[in-house]
Design a protein around this motif. Structure first.
Motif, PDB file in Angstrom:
ATOM      1  N   TYR A   1       0.775  -1.243   0.000  1.00  0.00           N
ATOM      2  CA  TYR A   1       0.000   0.000   0.000  1.00  0.00           C
ATOM      3  C   TYR A   1       0.806   1.292   0.000  1.00  0.00           C
ATOM      4  O   TYR A   1       0.283   2.320  -0.382  1.00  0.00           O
TER       5      TYR A   1
ATOM      6  N   ASP B   1      -3.352 -12.649   7.828  1.00  0.00           N
ATOM      7  CA  ASP B   1      -3.287 -11.224   7.475  1.00  0.00           C
ATOM      8  C   ASP B   1      -4.504 -10.497   8.037  1.00  0.00           C
ATOM      9  O   ASP B   1      -5.492 -11.112   8.442  1.00  0.00           O
ATOM     10  N   ASP B   2      -4.405  -9.185   8.046  1.00  0.00           N
ATOM     11  CA  ASP B   2      -5.477  -8.377   8.620  1.00  0.00           C
ATOM     12  C   ASP B   2      -6.697  -8.304   7.713  1.00  0.00           C
ATOM     13  O   ASP B   2      -7.822  -8.386   8.177  1.00  0.00           O
ATOM     14  N   ILE B   3      -6.494  -8.158   6.399  1.00  0.00           N
ATOM     15  CA  ILE B   3      -7.635  -7.837   5.539  1.00  0.00           C
ATOM     16  C   ILE B   3      -7.409  -8.289   4.101  1.00  0.00           C
ATOM     17  O   ILE B   3      -6.288  -8.250   3.600  1.00  0.00           O
TER      18      ILE B   3
ATOM     19  N   ASP C   1      -8.368  -7.251   0.497  1.00  0.00           N
ATOM     20  CA  ASP C   1      -8.908  -6.124  -0.260  1.00  0.00           C
ATOM     21  C   ASP C   1      -8.907  -6.520  -1.733  1.00  0.00           C
ATOM     22  O   ASP C   1      -9.902  -7.009  -2.248  1.00  0.00           O
ATOM     23  N   THR C   2      -7.788  -6.343  -2.418  1.00  0.00           N
ATOM     24  CA  THR C   2      -7.719  -6.865  -3.792  1.00  0.00           C
ATOM     25  C   THR C   2      -7.340  -8.346  -3.795  1.00  0.00           C
ATOM     26  O   THR C   2      -7.527  -9.024  -4.810  1.00  0.00           O
ATOM     27  N   GLY C   3      -6.774  -8.822  -2.707  1.00  0.00           N
ATOM     28  CA  GLY C   3      -6.357 -10.223  -2.619  1.00  0.00           C
ATOM     29  C   GLY C   3      -4.963 -10.464  -3.158  1.00  0.00           C
ATOM     30  O   GLY C   3      -4.432 -11.574  -3.081  1.00  0.00           O
ATOM     31  N   LEU C   4      -4.353  -9.413  -3.697  1.00  0.00           N
ATOM     32  CA  LEU C   4      -3.046  -9.575  -4.344  1.00  0.00           C
ATOM     33  C   LEU C   4      -1.963 -10.032  -3.368  1.00  0.00           C
ATOM     34  O   LEU C   4      -1.145 -10.901  -3.691  1.00  0.00           O
ATOM     35  N   THR C   5      -1.956  -9.460  -2.182  1.00  0.00           N
ATOM     36  CA  THR C   5      -0.901  -9.796  -1.209  1.00  0.00           C
ATOM     37  C   THR C   5      -0.872 -11.302  -0.941  1.00  0.00           C
ATOM     38  O   THR C   5       0.175 -11.945  -1.063  1.00  0.00           O
TER      39      THR C   5
ATOM     40  N   LYS D   1     -13.368  -7.171   2.656  1.00  0.00           N
ATOM     41  CA  LYS D   1     -14.228  -6.080   2.204  1.00  0.00           C
ATOM     42  C   LYS D   1     -15.340  -6.636   1.320  1.00  0.00           C
ATOM     43  O   LYS D   1     -15.154  -7.633   0.629  1.00  0.00           O
TER      44      LYS D   1
ATOM     45  N   PHE E   1     -12.147   2.387   4.396  1.00  0.00           N
ATOM     46  CA  PHE E   1     -10.770   2.213   4.865  1.00  0.00           C
ATOM     47  C   PHE E   1     -10.789   2.168   6.385  1.00  0.00           C
ATOM     48  O   PHE E   1     -11.209   3.114   7.042  1.00  0.00           O
ATOM     49  N   VAL E   2     -10.372   1.033   6.937  1.00  0.00           N
ATOM     50  CA  VAL E   2     -10.471   0.826   8.385  1.00  0.00           C
ATOM     51  C   VAL E   2      -9.088   0.776   9.039  1.00  0.00           C
ATOM     52  O   VAL E   2      -8.101   0.418   8.401  1.00  0.00           O
TER      53      VAL E   2
ATOM     54  N   LEU F   1      -4.414  -2.823  11.828  1.00  0.00           N
ATOM     55  CA  LEU F   1      -4.553  -2.117  10.540  1.00  0.00           C
ATOM     56  C   LEU F   1      -4.111  -0.668  10.708  1.00  0.00           C
ATOM     57  O   LEU F   1      -4.494   0.005  11.670  1.00  0.00           O
ATOM     58  N   ASP F   2      -3.359  -0.204   9.716  1.00  0.00           N
ATOM     59  CA  ASP F   2      -2.771   1.138   9.834  1.00  0.00           C
ATOM     60  C   ASP F   2      -3.226   2.054   8.723  1.00  0.00           C
ATOM     61  O   ASP F   2      -3.756   1.628   7.697  1.00  0.00           O
TER      62      ASP F   2
HETATM   63  P1  IMP Z   1      -4.669  -6.545  -0.911  1.00  0.00           P
HETATM   64  O1  IMP Z   1      -3.342  -7.072  -1.369  1.00  0.00           O
HETATM   65  O2  IMP Z   1      -5.241  -5.523  -1.834  1.00  0.00           O
HETATM   66  O3  IMP Z   1      -5.671  -7.637  -0.563  1.00  0.00           O
HETATM   67  O4  IMP Z   1      -4.407  -5.688   0.375  1.00  0.00           O
HETATM   68  C1  IMP Z   1      -4.069  -6.266   1.544  1.00  0.00           C
HETATM   69  C2  IMP Z   1      -3.230  -5.320   2.366  1.00  0.00           C
HETATM   70  O5  IMP Z   1      -3.612  -3.961   2.175  1.00  0.00           O
HETATM   71  C3  IMP Z   1      -3.474  -5.647   3.800  1.00  0.00           C
HETATM   72  O6  IMP Z   1      -2.458  -6.489   4.294  1.00  0.00           O
HETATM   73  C4  IMP Z   1      -3.485  -4.300   4.468  1.00  0.00           C
HETATM   74  O7  IMP Z   1      -2.212  -4.026   5.001  1.00  0.00           O
HETATM   75  C5  IMP Z   1      -3.791  -3.287   3.392  1.00  0.00           C
HETATM   76  N1  IMP Z   1      -5.190  -2.783   3.466  1.00  0.00           N
HETATM   77  C6  IMP Z   1      -6.217  -3.039   2.626  1.00  0.00           C
HETATM   78  N2  IMP Z   1      -7.351  -2.420   3.001  1.00  0.00           N
HETATM   79  C7  IMP Z   1      -7.052  -1.757   4.141  1.00  0.00           C
HETATM   80  C8  IMP Z   1      -7.820  -0.933   5.056  1.00  0.00           C
HETATM   81  O8  IMP Z   1      -9.031  -0.705   4.919  1.00  0.00           O
HETATM   82  N3  IMP Z   1      -7.137  -0.435   6.115  1.00  0.00           N
HETATM   83  C9  IMP Z   1      -5.818  -0.672   6.342  1.00  0.00           C
HETATM   84  N4  IMP Z   1      -5.067  -1.442   5.526  1.00  0.00           N
HETATM   85  C10 IMP Z   1      -5.673  -1.972   4.435  1.00  0.00           C
END
Ligand code: IMP
Ligand code: MG
Length: 172
Positions: free
Chosen positions: A68, A97-99, A101-105, A129, A148-149, A154-155
């Protein structure tokens, strides 16, 4: 201005769900060569609570991923600034993991860990989400709205991980 405009999940609700996930994981992963991998930094606090609810022998090996930067929208790329840790060959990994979002991580981490010799890779995320409903994790805590939480690990730009409840960042 307070960082949180609305509390979505308070500490008691989080605690109850983490206990349930611990019970489920303890049943389903019994007999595996379990290694729990917090995805740093966001997965750190969830993992610290979760592993204490898992009644199995396990190792904890963190992995650092960045997607991010300081923005509130995904950058679309994932980097592993410290690479893949040693000691995972043949292990049954549980990425925490915490969340989602796109699932890419988690997608990138899973691929890289399997390539590196993990026996299996499962995923556990505290939050998903609404817009990410098409994505799955083996273990999921809660579904939340597309806001955005922050809090409970979560930061935003490195801040607010220490808040005990999870809430919507003011302004989002
Ligand atoms: P992804 O790869 O898009 O699924 O994003 C996952 C990573 O994005 C997480 O490990 C979080 O660190 C960060 N992230 C995604 N959404 C949020 C949010 O709402 N608040 C804080 N961090 C987020
Ligand atoms: Mg983050």
């Amino acid at each position: 201005m307070p960082p949180i405009s609305e509390i979505l999940l308070d500490r008691a609700a989080i605690r109850r769900r983490v206990e349930e996930l611990g019970v489920q994981i303890s049943k389903e992963l019994s007999g595996s060569d379990l290694c729990v991998m917090p995805v740093m930094d966001g997965g750190m606090i969830f993992t610290a609570d979760l592993v204490r609810e898992i009644q199995l022998p396990l190792m904890v090996i963190p992995i650092k991923a960045s997607s991010y930067g300081d923005a509130t929208a995904s950058s679309g790329s994932v980097s592993l600034p410290f690479g893949i840790p040693d000691g995972i060959t043949g292990k049954d990994l549980l990425l925490v993991d915490d969340i989602l979002d796109t699932g890419l991580t988690l997608k990138v981490l899973k691929e890289r860990l399997l390539e590196t010799g993990a026996a299996s890779v499962r995923t556990c995320v505290l939050l998903r989400k609404e817009s990410s409903r098409h994505l799955t994790a083996d273990y999921l805590g809660f579904e939340i709205p597309d806001k955005f939480v922050v809090g409970y690990g979560l930061d935003h730009a490195g801040l607010y991980r220490n808040l005990p409840d999870i809430g919507v960042l003011t302004g989002d």
